[in-house]
Motif scaffolding. Structure first.
Motif, PDB file in Angstrom:
ATOM      1  N   ALA A  62       2.858  35.957  18.203  1.00 52.10           N
ATOM      2  CA  ALA A  62       2.199  35.662  16.925  1.00 52.10           C
ATOM      3  C   ALA A  62       2.330  34.182  16.584  1.00 52.10           C
ATOM      4  O   ALA A  62       1.375  33.546  16.105  1.00 52.10           O
ATOM      5  N   ARG A  63       3.501  33.615  16.839  1.00 54.35           N
ATOM      6  CA  ARG A  63       3.720  32.202  16.524  1.00 54.35           C
ATOM      7  C   ARG A  63       2.903  31.284  17.427  1.00 54.35           C
ATOM      8  O   ARG A  63       2.566  30.164  17.028  1.00 54.35           O
ATOM      9  N   LYS A  64       2.563  31.753  18.628  1.00 59.47           N
ATOM     10  CA  LYS A  64       1.683  30.957  19.496  1.00 59.47           C
ATOM     11  C   LYS A  64       0.275  30.862  18.904  1.00 59.47           C
ATOM     12  O   LYS A  64      -0.434  29.867  19.104  1.00 59.47           O
ATOM     13  N   ALA A  65      -0.152  31.915  18.192  1.00 62.79           N
ATOM     14  CA  ALA A  65      -1.514  31.952  17.654  1.00 62.79           C
ATOM     15  C   ALA A  65      -1.635  31.286  16.291  1.00 62.79           C
ATOM     16  O   ALA A  65      -2.720  30.840  15.905  1.00 62.79           O
ATOM     17  N   LEU A  66      -0.550  31.204  15.542  1.00 62.65           N
ATOM     18  CA  LEU A  66      -0.606  30.743  14.153  1.00 62.65           C
ATOM     19  C   LEU A  66      -1.173  29.339  13.952  1.00 62.65           C
ATOM     20  O   LEU A  66      -1.862  29.100  12.946  1.00 62.65           O
ATOM     21  N   PRO A  67      -0.923  28.371  14.842  1.00 63.60           N
ATOM     22  CA  PRO A  67      -1.382  27.006  14.557  1.00 63.60           C
ATOM     23  C   PRO A  67      -2.879  26.860  14.311  1.00 63.60           C
ATOM     24  O   PRO A  67      -3.296  25.911  13.636  1.00 63.60           O
ATOM     25  N   VAL A  68      -3.711  27.775  14.830  1.00 58.23           N
ATOM     26  CA  VAL A  68      -5.157  27.632  14.636  1.00 58.23           C
ATOM     27  C   VAL A  68      -5.645  28.394  13.406  1.00 58.23           C
ATOM     28  O   VAL A  68      -6.851  28.401  13.123  1.00 58.23           O
ATOM     29  N   MET A  69      -4.737  29.034  12.680  1.00 58.27           N
ATOM     30  CA  MET A  69      -5.125  29.818  11.504  1.00 58.27           C
ATOM     31  C   MET A  69      -4.764  29.035  10.250  1.00 58.27           C
ATOM     32  O   MET A  69      -3.643  29.103   9.753  1.00 58.27           O
ATOM     33  N   ARG A  70      -5.720  28.308   9.738  1.00 59.41           N
ATOM     34  CA  ARG A  70      -5.426  27.434   8.604  1.00 59.41           C
ATOM     35  C   ARG A  70      -5.228  28.252   7.325  1.00 59.41           C
ATOM     36  O   ARG A  70      -5.944  29.212   7.052  1.00 59.41           O
ATOM     37  N   GLY A  71      -4.220  27.843   6.570  1.00 59.46           N
ATOM     38  CA  GLY A  71      -4.003  28.448   5.262  1.00 59.46           C
ATOM     39  C   GLY A  71      -3.315  29.797   5.269  1.00 59.46           C
ATOM     40  O   GLY A  71      -3.105  30.389   4.208  1.00 59.46           O
ATOM     41  N   ILE A  72      -2.951  30.299   6.436  1.00 57.13           N
ATOM     42  CA  ILE A  72      -2.291  31.607   6.504  1.00 57.13           C
ATOM     43  C   ILE A  72      -0.868  31.508   5.951  1.00 57.13           C
ATOM     44  O   ILE A  72      -0.134  30.570   6.249  1.00 57.13           O
ATOM     45  N   GLU A  73      -0.492  32.489   5.140  1.00 57.32           N
ATOM     46  CA  GLU A  73       0.900  32.627   4.711  1.00 57.32           C
ATOM     47  C   GLU A  73       1.540  33.682   5.605  1.00 57.32           C
ATOM     48  O   GLU A  73       1.134  34.841   5.580  1.00 57.32           O
ATOM     49  N   HIS A  74       2.519  33.291   6.388  1.00 55.88           N
ATOM     50  CA  HIS A  74       3.082  34.194   7.392  1.00 55.88           C
ATOM     51  C   HIS A  74       4.468  34.659   6.978  1.00 55.88           C
ATOM     52  O   HIS A  74       5.305  33.862   6.540  1.00 55.88           O
ATOM     53  N   SER A  75       4.704  35.959   7.109  1.00 48.53           N
ATOM     54  CA  SER A  75       6.025  36.519   6.838  1.00 48.53           C
ATOM     55  C   SER A  75       6.414  37.437   7.986  1.00 48.53           C
ATOM     56  O   SER A  75       5.561  37.876   8.765  1.00 48.53           O
ATOM     57  N   THR A  76       7.686  37.728   8.097  1.00 56.80           N
ATOM     58  CA  THR A  76       8.179  38.644   9.126  1.00 56.80           C
ATOM     59  C   THR A  76       8.979  39.749   8.456  1.00 56.80           C
ATOM     60  O   THR A  76       9.493  39.586   7.346  1.00 56.80           O
ATOM     61  N   MET A  77       9.052  40.882   9.143  1.00 57.60           N
ATOM     62  CA  MET A  77       9.866  41.981   8.619  1.00 57.60           C
ATOM     63  C   MET A  77      10.476  42.747   9.783  1.00 57.60           C
ATOM     64  O   MET A  77       9.862  42.893  10.846  1.00 57.60           O
ATOM     65  N   SER A  78      11.689  43.217   9.577  1.00 53.63           N
ATOM     66  CA  SER A  78      12.352  44.047  10.573  1.00 53.63           C
ATOM     67  C   SER A  78      11.920  45.494  10.387  1.00 53.63           C
ATOM     68  O   SER A  78      11.922  46.016   9.263  1.00 53.63           O
ATOM     69  N   LEU A  79      11.544  46.143  11.478  1.00 51.09           N
ATOM     70  CA  LEU A  79      11.159  47.550  11.390  1.00 51.09           C
ATOM     71  C   LEU A  79      12.331  48.422  10.961  1.00 51.09           C
ATOM     72  O   LEU A  79      12.131  49.526  10.453  1.00 51.09           O
ATOM     73  N   GLU A  80      13.555  47.924  11.169  1.00 49.43           N
ATOM     74  CA  GLU A  80      14.721  48.681  10.725  1.00 49.43           C
ATOM     75  C   GLU A  80      14.788  48.779   9.194  1.00 49.43           C
ATOM     76  O   GLU A  80      15.483  49.638   8.648  1.00 49.43           O
ATOM     77  N   SER A  81      14.060  47.896   8.497  1.00 50.44           N
ATOM     78  CA  SER A  81      14.042  47.954   7.032  1.00 50.44           C
ATOM     79  C   SER A  81      12.999  48.937   6.508  1.00 50.44           C
ATOM     80  O   SER A  81      12.922  49.174   5.300  1.00 50.44           O
ATOM     81  N   LEU A  82      12.197  49.493   7.405  1.00 52.44           N
ATOM     82  CA  LEU A  82      11.145  50.431   7.026  1.00 52.44           C
ATOM     83  C   LEU A  82      11.539  51.849   7.418  1.00 52.44           C
ATOM     84  O   LEU A  82      12.400  52.042   8.284  1.00 52.44           O
ATOM     85  N   PRO A  83      10.924  52.865   6.815  1.00 48.67           N
ATOM     86  CA  PRO A  83      11.207  54.240   7.240  1.00 48.67           C
ATOM     87  C   PRO A  83      10.905  54.425   8.725  1.00 48.67           C
ATOM     88  O   PRO A  83       9.895  53.925   9.232  1.00 48.67           O
ATOM     89  N   ALA A  84      11.762  55.130   9.423  1.00 45.67           N
ATOM     90  CA  ALA A  84      11.550  55.399  10.844  1.00 45.67           C
ATOM     91  C   ALA A  84      10.454  56.445  11.011  1.00 45.67           C
ATOM     92  O   ALA A  84      10.139  57.207  10.086  1.00 45.67           O
TER      93      ALA A  84
END
Length: 621
Positions: free
Chosen positions: A270-292
């Motif tokens: 995802a980080r390889k693709a981000l530089p060409v996406m202007r204005g994107i607000e990017h966040s990350t989340m751990s799947l362990e924080s979500l219901p299994a």
């Protein structure tokens, strides 16, 4: 009590006999009228998802969903069209078209099934809706027990998904339109969509896919505001996010990761693709924080109008939608459908052999080497050919209990996969399902004459069912959960590409890779694989076993004697780490689907959407 859960609509005939039905719906909905002044379209979709022509003639058009249609364009179309078909074939996006032309009511959904239409005769007149459960509640129809029992079988081979789940509610097949006479006493279906011929080479197909996917995403971002987009770093969600970044909306993209081996790969890509996406607000989340997967299913209260594999991940999807909603998102974009459209299928080679034999044989040889199978397994199925009804009938007679640890190889080739009985389906209901399947075998037709074309359409329809259930889950939270890859124009771009150019056994989604060349970084386009969520699902089902048994114990399936709980306890859950097929999935989703209707859990909120001259509850007396 809400009749329309989440978002939905009901189409009424142009007769006084339908007015009482409109009154039952009007308190929570917006009412649009036939040119006669009688209620026509009762809905609770947000205003941005409904475009309607002016009430100036005996023709009126509405487009519900996401498209480029505007009131002005629909005014023009209403003056020149004699039905909604052409409009549905021309617009980008994902939507329904509803029309009132000279007293007749018309309705159609999308070609592959993300947007559906159902019909029922209620209070003496035919009415239509985008949701089967709405008609079932309006008409007080009971479940069809045999269909419920049949939906515990895996896989859902065509045309089993078209069997009505409620007695009295009938589906309109994807690609068909529905017309209801003004008096409501007669209705009929008509085919409006056929697949395009596969004539484009890879370059032409990639260009068309690029253009149509960009247009599909634009229908969701053109309204501005906040749009959430999954960004998994794969070849499905990443192009969607890229095209979203070109639009008017503020785009918030999120990438999930986990601690499994390879679980952080998506972040890297995802980080390889981000530089060409202007204005994107990017966040990350751990799947362990979500219901299994599988955990928390007893808390799912959203109403679905059919069982779906989406339900097993509903708590996780709902949590992700809630995060998007907390950020102000009105739309949640996802990459569903990309795998269904872009991954090569062995069945394609069966059809390709009859068109380009040398090309097909080279492809099969490649697959054979990759799979490690012998010549007999690889090549003999290519020579077999039998009518669909013959194959379906023989498959029914060959049904048995599945060996849950038998691995199915990718080289196995037929019209579709073999059906298997879940061991816990009771004898009486197994007999009823067998009788129904034998009846279906006598009339079943493939989705296309050639095996490879049929298999492709069947897989796409399967993806559409998953996306449709996701959309219903999103609507329960007032967020549009959208899958642009499954829009009609995007699917048509892939169907129009020649089999040999659409995919290859040694290449990872080459059509979308070519489509995104020059747009996404070359470094990103080198990706050759995507990790799966199978380890998470295996852990989840083991941890959730007591909860899942309890769900089945208190379900309509147990109450009506469709399943044997003792057998389910003994056979449904894996005793080892690896089980490639979980027959219990279909039973669980069926149990939860039925429970959320019999318990009358509702998740809808009335919208404030209104139109000039249209008032909530404005029903003529």
């Amino acid at each position: 009590m809400s009749v329309i859960a989440g978002w939905g609509f009901v189409v009424l005939p142009d007769t006084d006999s339908a007015v009482p039905l409109a009154r039952r719906l009007a308190r929570e909905s917006t009412v649009l009228h036939h040119p006669s002044g009688r209620p026509w379209l009762v809905h609770n979709h947000p205003a941005e998802q409904v475009a309607v022509s002016a009430d100036r003639s005996d023709h009126r058009l509405a487009v519900v969903g996401f498209s480029a249609a505007t009131p002005a364009s629909l005014n023009q179309a209403a003056r020149h069209l004699d039905g909604p078909d052409r409009l549905a074939r021309e617009l980008d996006g994902s939507f329904w078209v509803v029309a009132s032309f000279a007293g007749r009511s018309h309705a159609l959904g999308s070609a592959l099934g993300v947007r559906r239409i159902f019909r029922a005769r209620i209070d003496g007149v035919w009415v239509a809706s985008d949701r089967a459960d709405v008609l079932a509640e309006l008409g007080s129809f009971d479940f069809d027990e045999t269909t419920l029992a049949m939906r515990t079988i895996m896989p859902l081979v065509h045309p089993l998904s078209e069997e009505p789940l409620w007695r009295g509610v009938e589906p309109v097949a994807p690609g068909d339109s529905l017309t209801i006479e003004a008096d409501g006493n007669r209705c009929w279906h008509r085919r409006w969509w056929t697949p395009p011929g596969a004539e484009l080479d890879r370059r032409g197909g990639a260009q068309r896919l690029r253009d149509r996917l960009a247009a599909a995403v634009a229908t969701r971002t053109s309204g501005g505001g906040v749009v959430h987009s999954d960004l998994s770093g794969g070849f499905d969600s990443t192009p969607v996010t890229y095209f979203a970044s070109l639009g008017r909306a503020r785009v918030v993209a999120s990438t999930a990761y986990n601690t499994d081996p390879g679980g952080r790969e998506d972040l890297v890509w995802a980080r390889k693709a981000l530089p060409v996406m202007r204005g994107i607000e990017h966040s990350t989340m751990s799947l362990e924080s979500l219901p299994a997967f599988y955990l928390g299913l007893s808390e799912v209260t959203a109403r679905f109008d059919e069982p779906s594999e989406t339900i097993r991940a509903a708590p996780r999807i709902a949590a992700m939608i809630q995060v998007a909603r907390s950020n102000g998102a009105r739309v949640y974009l996802n990459g569903l459908g990309g795998d269904h459209l872009l991954s090569p299928m062995p069945a394609w080679d069966h059809t390709l052999l009859r068109r380009r034999p040398l090309t097909a044989l080279r492809r099969v040889r490649t697959s054979q080497l990759l799979e490690g199978t012998d010549y007999r397994t690889a090549f003999l199925p290519l020579l077999r050919s039998q009518p669909y009804r013959t194959w379906f009938g023989r498959m029914v007679e060959a049904m048995e209990f599945r060996d849950p640890y038998r691995k199915v190889t990718a080289m196995e080739l037929a019209w579709d996969q073999q059906l298997y009985w879940p061991r816990w389906l009771t004898t009486a209901h197994r007999a009823a399902v067998t009788a129904r399947l034998r009846k279906i075998a006598g009339t079943a037709d493939p989705l296309a004459p050639a095996l490879g074309d049929h298999a492709y359409l069947a897989v796409i329809r399967g993806g559409a069912r998953v996306a449709r259930a996701g959309a219903q889950l999103g609507a329960a939270q007032q967020v549009a959960f959208e899958s642009p890859f499954l829009d009609d124009r995007v699917v048509e771009a892939c169907l129009a590409t020649r089999i040999q150019d659409r995919g290859h056994p040694k290449q990872f989604k080459p059509l979308i890779r070519n489509a995104m060349q020059g747009l996404l970084p070359d470094d990103f386009l080198r990706r050759t694989r995507k990790t799966s969520g199978d380890p998470q699902a295996s852990r989840g089902i083991r941890a959730a076993e007591p909860e899942l048994i309890d769900i089945c114990h208190h379900s309509v399936l147990a109450e009506r004697g469709i399943i044997d709980l003792d057998v389910l306890r003994s056979h449904a859950f894996p005793r080892e780490r690896w089980m490639p097929v979980r027959d219990v999935d279909a039973t669980l989703t069926c149990a939860l689907f039925a429970r959320n209707h019999t318990n009358r859990h509702h998740g809808s909120q009335p919208t404030d959407a209104q139109y000039p001259g249209e008032r909530r509850g404005d029903i003529p007396s």
